[in-house]
Write an enzyme that holds these catalytic residues in place. Structure first.
Site, short mmCIF file in Angstrom:
data_model
loop_
_atom_site.label_atom_id
_atom_site.label_comp_id
_atom_site.label_asym_id
_atom_site.label_seq_id
_atom_site.Cartn_x
_atom_site.Cartn_y
_atom_site.Cartn_z
N HIS A 173 0.82 -1.22 0.00
CA HIS A 173 0.00 0.00 0.00
C HIS A 173 0.85 1.27 0.00
CE1 HIS A 173 -3.68 -2.21 0.37
NE2 HIS A 173 -3.32 -2.77 1.51
N HIS A 211 -6.13 -7.19 -0.74
CA HIS A 211 -6.29 -5.75 -1.00
C HIS A 211 -5.52 -5.32 -2.24
CE1 HIS A 211 -6.96 -6.33 3.38
NE2 HIS A 211 -7.98 -5.51 3.14
N ASP A 298 -4.65 -12.91 2.85
CA ASP A 298 -5.93 -12.46 3.41
C ASP A 298 -7.12 -12.70 2.47
OD1 ASP A 298 -4.69 -10.55 1.84
OD2 ASP A 298 -4.87 -8.92 3.30
ZN LIG Z 1 -4.22 -7.20 2.46
#
Ligand SMILES: [Zn+2]
Length: 356
Positions: A173, A211, A298
Site C-alpha cells: 500500500h 487488498h 488475506d
Molecule cells: Zn491485504
C-alpha cells in the site's frame, strides 16, 4: 523427480527465508476500526505463526538481512516522504504529541497539495489511511523490512530459484509519497527495482493479497519495465477504496502494463483462480527476467478484514500455478490477518510452488 524453476529439484532444496526480528519495533497499540480503537490487525504475532509453520515444514534455512541499501528505496520513494518517515516521531514528541501518530486532517478535493510544517498536517499530507499509526520504532522496522526484501532479492538475483522475504511491516500500500494500510516502504517494489538495477530488463509483480496493491501500482504506473497484476476485493467494497478499478491500465509508456482484477464479496477460488490464470498468462507473455509475488494470504475465507472465500488448500494451488511460470521468483510477505491460519496458508503457497 519434479523439475522446478531454474533447476530447483523437489526435496533437494527448500526456499530460503529472510527474516528480521526488528519488525517488533513497530507495534502500535491502536487502530481506528469502524468507530473503535482496537489492537491493530497487523501485529507482531503474525510473524510467529508464519515462522512456526515454516520450521514445522522444514523451511529451516532462515537468515537475517544485510544492511539496507537505500539506493533503490530513494529511486522509488519521494525524498520529502523519506525525511518525514525518519523524523516524524521526534517532531511529534517535540510538538507535544502523545500516544501514537494518527493525523486528523487531509489534503482532500480542491485543497492545497503543500506540505504543512505542523506534524499533524504533515502526517495528514503523507498518509492515505489513518488505521496505520506511527510509533517510536516504526522507521527502524520499516527499514529492516525493506532490507529483508532486498536480501532475499539478492539471493534470487544471485541464482537461487526462489526466496521468501518474510517482511513486516508489509509494503504494497505504500506509494511514492504515502503510507497507510499498515505499509511504509514498498518492499516488493523496492525488490523489483533492485532486479532492474541489477540488469533485468523486465520484472513482473503478481499481487495476490486480498487488498489492491495501490502503492505498487502508483510507483510503476508509467513504466513498461515492470508489469503489475493485482487480484483484489473491488474498490467499491474494499480498502483502499480509491484505486484498483479494471480501467486503471497504466499511463504513458506504462499503458497496458498495469492489470487489475477487482472481484466482489464472497469470491471463491473458482473465480479467483481464473483471474490468477489470466494474470499468469499475461506474465508468461511478458517474459519477465524475474517475478516478485506480493504474498498476502488475506483472501482466506476466515480473514477478519476481507471478504474472499479461499480455502487453505487453494493457496497450495496458487503456489503451483506460480511455479508454472518457471521464473526466478521472490515471494514478499504482505497481509493476512486470520492469525492462526496465516502460517498454514503462507507455507501452503511455498509448498505448492515446490510441487509438494
Ligand atoms: Zn491485504
Amino acid at each position: 523427480m519434479v523439475i522446478l524453476p531454474d533447476g530447483l529439484h523437489q526435496g533437494e532444496s527448500r526456499v530460503k527465508v529472510v527474516f528480521s526480528e526488528e519488525h517488533r519495533q513497530h507495534f502500535p497499540q491502536a487502530e481506528l476500526w469502524m468507530g473503535e480503537f482496537v489492537t491493530p490487525f497487523e501485529r507482531p504475532s503474525r510473524m510467529e505463526y508464519v515462522l512456526r509453520r515454516l520450521k514445522q515444514r522444514g523451511f529451516n534455512d532462515i537468515i537475517a538481512p544485510g544492511r539496507l541499501d537505500m539506493k533503490p528505496v530513494r529511486k522509488l520513494h519521494d525524498r520529502g516522504y523519506l525525511t518525514f518517515l525518519r523524523t516524524a516521531w521526534d517532531q511529534w514528541i517535540a510538538e507535544g504529541g502523545r500516544g501514537e501518530i494518527i493525523p486528523t486532517s487531509f489534503p482532500m478535493r480542491r485543497m492545497q497539495q503543500r506540505v504543512p510544517r505542523h506534524i499533524d498536517g504533515k502526517a495528514g499530507y503523507y498518509t492515505l489511511a489513518t488505521e496505520t499509526a506511527i510509533t517510536a520504532g516504526t522507521w527502524a522496522a520499516a527499514q529492516a523490512s525493506a532490507a529483508v526484501a532486498l536480501t532475499a532479492q539478492g539471493l534470487v538475483a544471485g541464482g537461487q530459484a526462489a526466496a521468501f522475504a518474510l517482511c513486516r511491516p508489509p509494503g504494497h500500500h505504500a506509494a511514492t509519497d504515502m503510507y497507510g494500510g499498515y505499509c511504509f516502504l514498498n518492499n516488493a517494489a523496492i525488490a523489483a527495482q533492485a532486479f532492474i538495477d541489477g540488469g533485468a530488463e523486465r520484472v513482473a509483480i503478481l499481487d495476490v493479497d486480498f487488498h489492491h496493491g495501490n502503492g505498487t501500482q502508483d510507483i510503476f504506473y508509467r513504466r513498461s519495465d515492470v508489469l503489475f497484476c493485482s487480484l483484489h476485493g473491488r474498490p467499491q467494497d474494499a480498502f483502499p477504496y480509491f484505486l484498483g478499478y479494471k480501467d486503471e491500465v497504466g499511463a504513458g509508456e506504462g499503458e497496458g502494463f498495469n492489470v487489475n482484477y477487482p472481484m466482489p464479496p464472497e469470491t471463491g477460488f473458482d473465480v479467483w483462480g481464473r483471474a490468477l490464470d489470466d494474470a499468469c498468462r499475461r506474465i508468461r507473455r511478458y517474459r519477465p527476467d524475474a517475478l516478485v509475488v506480493s504474498l498476502g494470504v488475506d483472501a482466506f475465507k476466515e480473514d477478519p478484514i476481507s471478504f474472499f472465500r479461499l480455502e487453505s488448500e487453494d493457496f497450495r494451488t496458487c503456489g503451483a500455478r506460480i511455479a508454472g511460470l518457471k521464473r526466478p521468483t521472490l515471494f514478499v510477505m504482505e497481509g493476512g490477518y486470520a492469525i492462526e491460519a496465516i502460517g498454514l496458508n503462507t507455507v501452503n503457497v511455498l509448498e505448492g510452488f515446490l510441487g509438494g
